[in-house]
Design an enzyme around this catalytic site. Structure first.
Site, short mmCIF file in Angstrom:
data_model
loop_
_atom_site.label_atom_id
_atom_site.label_comp_id
_atom_site.label_asym_id
_atom_site.label_seq_id
_atom_site.Cartn_x
_atom_site.Cartn_y
_atom_site.Cartn_z
CE LYS A 202 -3.79 -2.89 0.14
NZ LYS A 202 -3.99 -3.21 0.51
C1 PLP Z 1 -5.06 -4.54 1.20
C2 PLP Z 1 -5.95 -4.52 1.32
C3 PLP Z 1 -7.20 -4.96 2.50
C4 PLP Z 1 -7.44 -5.49 3.42
O1 PLP Z 1 -5.98 -4.91 4.56
P1 PLP Z 1 -4.85 -6.17 5.18
O2 PLP Z 1 -4.11 -4.42 5.58
O3 PLP Z 1 -4.51 -6.51 4.03
O4 PLP Z 1 -5.77 -6.74 6.22
C5 PLP Z 1 -8.48 -4.63 2.45
N1 PLP Z 1 -9.55 -3.85 1.20
C6 PLP Z 1 -8.90 -4.44 0.57
C7 PLP Z 1 -9.62 -3.79 -1.18
C8 PLP Z 1 -7.25 -3.58 0.44
O5 PLP Z 1 -6.61 -3.49 -0.82
#
Ligand code: PLP
Length: 403
Positions: A202
């Protein structure tokens, strides 16, 4: 000219040499020496968890997205769970969600014993279609869960209008969209609750981590309790006040984000603007380069948004190609381009099929998009040479399979 059957232009899957020697991932973190120092400093301090760095990270995050409150969680998924809890979702309730997302978006509804009801997406953005939301509202609907797919903000104004009319809460899964803007407003201060993730792919990372932002102090208080066993104060507050007494007022979890990684989050947040600028630059290069490539449809951007570009998902114009997505995916991987697919629609997963019946065919736009989607590498640390490798590989593969 080479006289051998394997020309330099041959695809790597056909024995040609790949565009690059090493695999370029689709996403990855970048860490600086200052990040490492900040983490080490916390390791030498009194508080490894729920200390001053948690508050510092939450406060600077809230300021950055323009929200009244930010509550950190141990992951984006835990943050989604917190938002579903704070929205009051319970068995018998429904929440309308997009199928074009990571399963965690819909799973958070199931954690609360409520039912996710999918609605199809808009053809251009692949974000939840407000008309589909309206069509799926019942007397049991409590919330709308919109995702900012690839970092392009969801259709928040019409969705909020529907929510207002029907008395529903809007949860925005902005795990792709930290730093994005919608109609001049920052993602994070628009929906009732906005959820972010700090997974390494991210925009900023804490290893694992998440955040919920809200302008509603009552939702913020519920979120804080939920992530700490449902207890109405934290250990640091009690130590300051010299008290041993605490009360558990709701059934929560231990979803706390430790000080160790909040220190990392504080440092990473300082580079968010630089990361966003680089991602926007890369997206601009891709979009310009693919204008002339047959078979490639670049992601579209509406006039009223500034996307954050977590992903750069192209769609294949299969009508102009002699190969399907699986073949093109394999060909690009062989060129050492770490392509990916976002997403397998949530209702395709066996768990959802077993539990809610096979709904394939009900969401034709999301399902058709799924057959065509390929995410190209997109992360802020990509060099210009990396970007050129991707463009070169896409041109090479698409030209080969052009019909
Ligand atoms: C990355 C992501 C999540 C989950 O996040 P984590 O930190 O990996 O638990 C949820 N929704 C979307 C759309 C994502 O891209």
């Amino acid at each position: 000219m080479s006289a051998t059957s394997v020309t330099p232009k041959a695809l790597a899957i056909h024995g040609g040499s790949p565009v690059r020697e090493t695999l370029l991932p689709y996403g990855r973190q970048s860490l600086e020496e200052t990040d490492i120092r900040a983490v080490v400093d916390v390791l030498r301090s009194d508080w490894l968890t729920t200390g001053p760095k948690v508050a510092e990270f939450e406060e600077s995050f809230a300021v950055r997205v323009g929200a009244g409150h930010a509550v950190s969680f141990s992951s984006g998924t835990a943050a989604l769970h917190g938002a579903a809890f704070a929205a009051g979702l319970k068995p018998g309730d429904e929440a309308i969600a997009t199928p074009m997302t990571f399963a965690a978006t819909a799973n958070c509804v199931l954690y609360q014993g409520a039912t996710p009801v999918f609605g199809d997406v808009c053809r251009d953005t692949l974000n939840l279609d407000p008309e589909q939301v309206e069509a799926r509202i019942t007397s049991r609907t409590r919330a709308i869960l919109a995702v900012d797919y690839a970092g392009h903000p969801a259709e928040l104004a019409p969705i909020q209008e529907i929510a207002k009319q029907k008395g529903l809460l809007v949860i925005e899964d902005a795990c792709h969209a930290l730093g994005a803007e919608y109609r001049g407003r920052r993602v994070g201060c628009i929906a009732d609750m906005t959820v972010f993730s700090f997974h390494p792919v991210k925009h900023i990372t804490t290893g694992e981590g998440g955040m919920v932002t809200t302008n509603d102090p009552r939702l913020a208080e519920t979120l804080r309790r939920f992530r700490n066993h449902g207890i109405s104060s934290d250990a640091r507050q009690r130590q300051k006040a010299g008290q041993w007494h605490y009360e558990m007022v709701l059934l929560g979890f231990n979803y706390r984000l430790p000080d160790i990684v909040c220190a990392l989050g504080c440092e990473q947040l300082k580079r968010l603007d630089a990361n966003l600028a680089r991602r926007r630059e890369i997206a601009g290069c891709y979009t310009a380069a693919f204008r002339e490539v047959p078979g490639v449809i670049a992601p579209s951007v509406r006039a009223d948004v500034n996307p954050a570009w977590h992903l750069y998902p192209i769609r294949l114009n299969l009508e102009k190609l002699t190969a399907d997505r699986a073949q093109i995916f394999r060909a690009l991987r062989a060129e050492n381009i770490g392509v990916n697919v976002h997403y397998i629609p949530v209702h395709y997963h066996p768990y959802y099929r077993d539990r809610f019946g096979d709904k394939r065919g009900e969401f034709p736009i999301a399902e058709d998009a799924y057959e065509r989607l390929i995410s190209l590498p997109m992360f802020h640390a990509m060099t210009d040479a990396d970007v050129q490798d991707v463009v070169c590989a896409v041109r090479k593969v698409m030209n080969h399979f052009a019909s």
